[in-house]
Scaffold this active site. Structure first.
Site, short mmCIF file in Angstrom:
data_model
loop_
_atom_site.label_atom_id
_atom_site.label_comp_id
_atom_site.label_asym_id
_atom_site.label_seq_id
_atom_site.Cartn_x
_atom_site.Cartn_y
_atom_site.Cartn_z
N HIS A 46 -27.77 -58.48 25.85
CA HIS A 46 -27.99 -59.81 24.88
C HIS A 46 -29.06 -60.35 24.80
CE1 HIS A 46 -23.55 -59.14 24.44
NE2 HIS A 46 -23.29 -59.03 25.68
N ASP A 47 -29.50 -61.03 25.95
CA ASP A 47 -30.55 -61.78 25.88
C ASP A 47 -31.98 -61.32 26.07
OD1 ASP A 47 -28.85 -63.73 26.21
OD2 ASP A 47 -29.23 -64.36 28.23
#
Length: 316
Positions: free
Chosen positions: A241-242
């Site tokens: 995600h990040d």
């Protein structure tokens, strides 16, 4: 010469935040400062983790500023079940001996934006409380920031912390609405695209078998994350995600985008915290990325190129 991007990273350093720092350190992020919010872990733990990870990648000069300890309008929730009691997969890494910087996160975001108008990219990979507070402190912040990249939302798909909401937006919906309403160019990198970043078994094997210290450290941190995904997805993997938000902040050409009108559900029902984008084909698409209530979302990414760049950042 490698092109660099001057940025402020606002994070809640757990496992995928750590991987985003690895990615940025290798691929041209000029970290001017890191600000830390509540989220994956309490803010004090997140600030210590951020210092530890910055030091691990040689960024001893980057200051870390502690920020919001809780959301605007709801109780604090953290996610140690995903990230481990220490936020870094219970890896027991030696902590940095550096001190957290004295000024508070939101005030420092404003101060740096004023000092460097139009130069800084703001990358937010945790709940948006610090960013919301900065917007309240400086009404002109949106004009001072070059662009904003948020890891958050689940436009058009189910959430991961509730049926409708993604965790970062859900952790502080009121702050997220301030970010949506600000008249700046803001990209929300949501679950609708981050779920396409699942690491393959071959990619995991490259990290596990690498002799590079970065990969060995990442593998130690990731073990708890892999266990979590195996329980929830039935596959031993990691969703990046990040790191994807960091990648698109540094190299926007890795993705294709669309503008949508959007809002955050602020009610107290089961859809609280949902980032709602107007995807109706019968409505004209917005054309001004800096209009109030307009955000960018990601339509597609070059997943193969992103995965290769991620593995390269770890020396895998």
């Amino acid at each position: 010469m490698t092109m660099t991007t001057a940025l402020i990273l606002d994070c809640d350093t757990g496992i995928d935040d750590a991987l985003a720092i690895f990615y940025g350190a290798h691929h041209g992020a000029d970290f001017r400062l890191c600000t830390v919010t509540h989220g994956n872990v309490p803010v004090e733990r997140g600030a210590r983790n951020t210092l530890t990870l910055l030091d691990a990648v040689g960024l001893h000069h980057v200051p870390v500023h502690q920020g919001a300890a809780r959301p605007f309008a709801q109780e604090l929730h953290t996610a140690e079940y995903v990230h481990g009691d220490d936020g870094l997969g219970n890896s027991e890494l030696p902590e940095s001996n550096r001190h957290i910087s004295g000024s508070l996160a939101a005030a420092e975001i404003v101060a740096q934006a004023r000092l460097h108008p139009g130069e800084l990219v703001l990358v937010a990979i945790g709940p948006l409380t610090n960013i919301g507070m900065a917007l309240l402190l400086e009404p002109k912040l949106a004009q001072l920031i070059k662009r904003v990249v948020v890891m958050g939302g689940a436009v058009g798909i189910q959430g991961n912390i509730s049926p409708a909401a993604e965790a970062n937006v859900w952790h502080d919906p009121e702050a997220a609405q301030l970010v949506v309403d600000a008249e700046w160019d803001v990209l929300f990198v949501g679950l609708e695209i981050t779920l396409s970043t699942v690491l393959t078994p071959a990619g995991l094997a490259r990290i596990e078998n690498s002799t590079d210290p970065r990969a060995q450290l990442a593998w130690k941190i990731m073990a708890h994350y892999l266990d979590f995904h195996e329980k929830t997805m039935g596959v031993r993997t990691a969703v990046l995600h990040d790191p994807l938000a960091m990648a698109l902040a540094l190299e926007p050409e890795l993705g294709r985008y669309k503008l949508v009108n959007a809002y955050v559900e602020l009610g107290q029902g089961p859809s609280r915290g949902a980032l709602v984008g107007d995807l109706r084909a019968t409505r004209p698409a917005p054309v001004d990325p800096r209009a109030k209530g307009v955000i960018r979302i990601v339509e597609s990414i070059d997943a193969e190129a992103f995965h290769e760049k991620f593995l390269e950042a770890l020396g895998a």
